[in-house]
Write a protein that holds these residues in place. Sequence first.
Motif, PDB file in Angstrom:
ATOM      1  N   THR A  31     137.524  64.997  68.703  1.00 31.18           N
ATOM      2  CA  THR A  31     138.183  63.766  68.250  1.00 31.18           C
ATOM      3  C   THR A  31     137.526  63.316  66.954  1.00 31.18           C
ATOM      4  O   THR A  31     136.453  63.767  66.595  1.00 31.18           O
ATOM      5  CB  THR A  31     138.053  62.631  69.282  1.00 31.18           C
ATOM      6  N   GLY A  32     138.189  62.413  66.269  1.00 32.27           N
ATOM      7  CA  GLY A  32     137.632  61.848  65.053  1.00 32.27           C
ATOM      8  C   GLY A  32     138.268  62.419  63.808  1.00 32.27           C
ATOM      9  O   GLY A  32     139.330  63.025  63.843  1.00 32.27           O
ATOM     10  N   MET A  33     137.576  62.244  62.697  1.00 37.50           N
ATOM     11  CA  MET A  33     138.094  62.685  61.416  1.00 37.50           C
ATOM     12  C   MET A  33     137.543  64.055  61.055  1.00 37.50           C
ATOM     13  O   MET A  33     136.424  64.400  61.405  1.00 37.50           O
ATOM     14  CB  MET A  33     137.700  61.696  60.329  1.00 37.50           C
ATOM     15  N   SER A  34     138.368  64.798  60.317  1.00 39.79           N
ATOM     16  CA  SER A  34     137.934  66.080  59.785  1.00 39.79           C
ATOM     17  C   SER A  34     138.430  66.191  58.355  1.00 39.79           C
ATOM     18  O   SER A  34     139.301  65.437  57.920  1.00 39.79           O
ATOM     19  CB  SER A  34     138.452  67.232  60.646  1.00 39.79           C
ATOM     20  N   VAL A  35     137.856  67.136  57.628  1.00 39.58           N
ATOM     21  CA  VAL A  35     138.190  67.304  56.214  1.00 39.58           C
ATOM     22  C   VAL A  35     138.357  68.794  55.935  1.00 39.58           C
ATOM     23  O   VAL A  35     137.610  69.618  56.451  1.00 39.58           O
ATOM     24  CB  VAL A  35     137.114  66.657  55.304  1.00 39.58           C
ATOM     25  N   HIS A  76     141.931  64.498  57.912  1.00 41.74           N
ATOM     26  CA  HIS A  76     142.787  64.538  59.105  1.00 41.74           C
ATOM     27  C   HIS A  76     142.152  63.724  60.216  1.00 41.74           C
ATOM     28  O   HIS A  76     140.931  63.663  60.310  1.00 41.74           O
ATOM     29  CB  HIS A  76     142.967  65.996  59.576  1.00 41.74           C
ATOM     30  N   THR A  77     142.982  63.127  61.037  1.00 46.44           N
ATOM     31  CA  THR A  77     142.491  62.381  62.190  1.00 46.44           C
ATOM     32  C   THR A  77     142.942  63.103  63.453  1.00 46.44           C
ATOM     33  O   THR A  77     144.119  63.436  63.599  1.00 46.44           O
ATOM     34  CB  THR A  77     143.039  60.946  62.195  1.00 46.44           C
ATOM     35  N   THR A  78     141.975  63.356  64.334  1.00 46.42           N
ATOM     36  CA  THR A  78     142.243  64.035  65.599  1.00 46.42           C
ATOM     37  C   THR A  78     141.980  63.065  66.730  1.00 46.42           C
ATOM     38  O   THR A  78     140.933  62.436  66.761  1.00 46.42           O
ATOM     39  CB  THR A  78     141.316  65.265  65.763  1.00 46.42           C
TER      40      THR A  78
END
Length: 80
Positions: A31-35, A76-78
Motif C-alpha cells: 500500500t502507499g505511494m510508488s514512483v 502512483h497510489t496503491t
Amino acid sequence: MRVTIARRHFYFHANEVEQAMNGVTPEPAVTGMSVDIGGVRYPIMQVGAVITRQDRRDFNAGEVQRAMQALGFPIHTTSG
C-alpha cells in the motif's frame, strides 16, 4: 533542482535519481505511494532513503512525492 526532504536541501537532477536507483531491487509495495524510475516502480519511502541516505523515520512520503513530481517522475497510489 533543489528539493527539501526532512528539512534538508538536496540538489538533484532526474538522471542522478535514475543512476542512484539503477540496480536497486524494489521492495514489495503493498500500500502507499510508488514512483516509476527508469521503468521500475519503487515504493516512495525506499527512493527517499536511497537518494538522501537518511533513515526513513526522518522524512515522510509527501516530501519525497513532491520532490519526485518536481523532477518529472510519475507517482502512483496503491491501496490495500
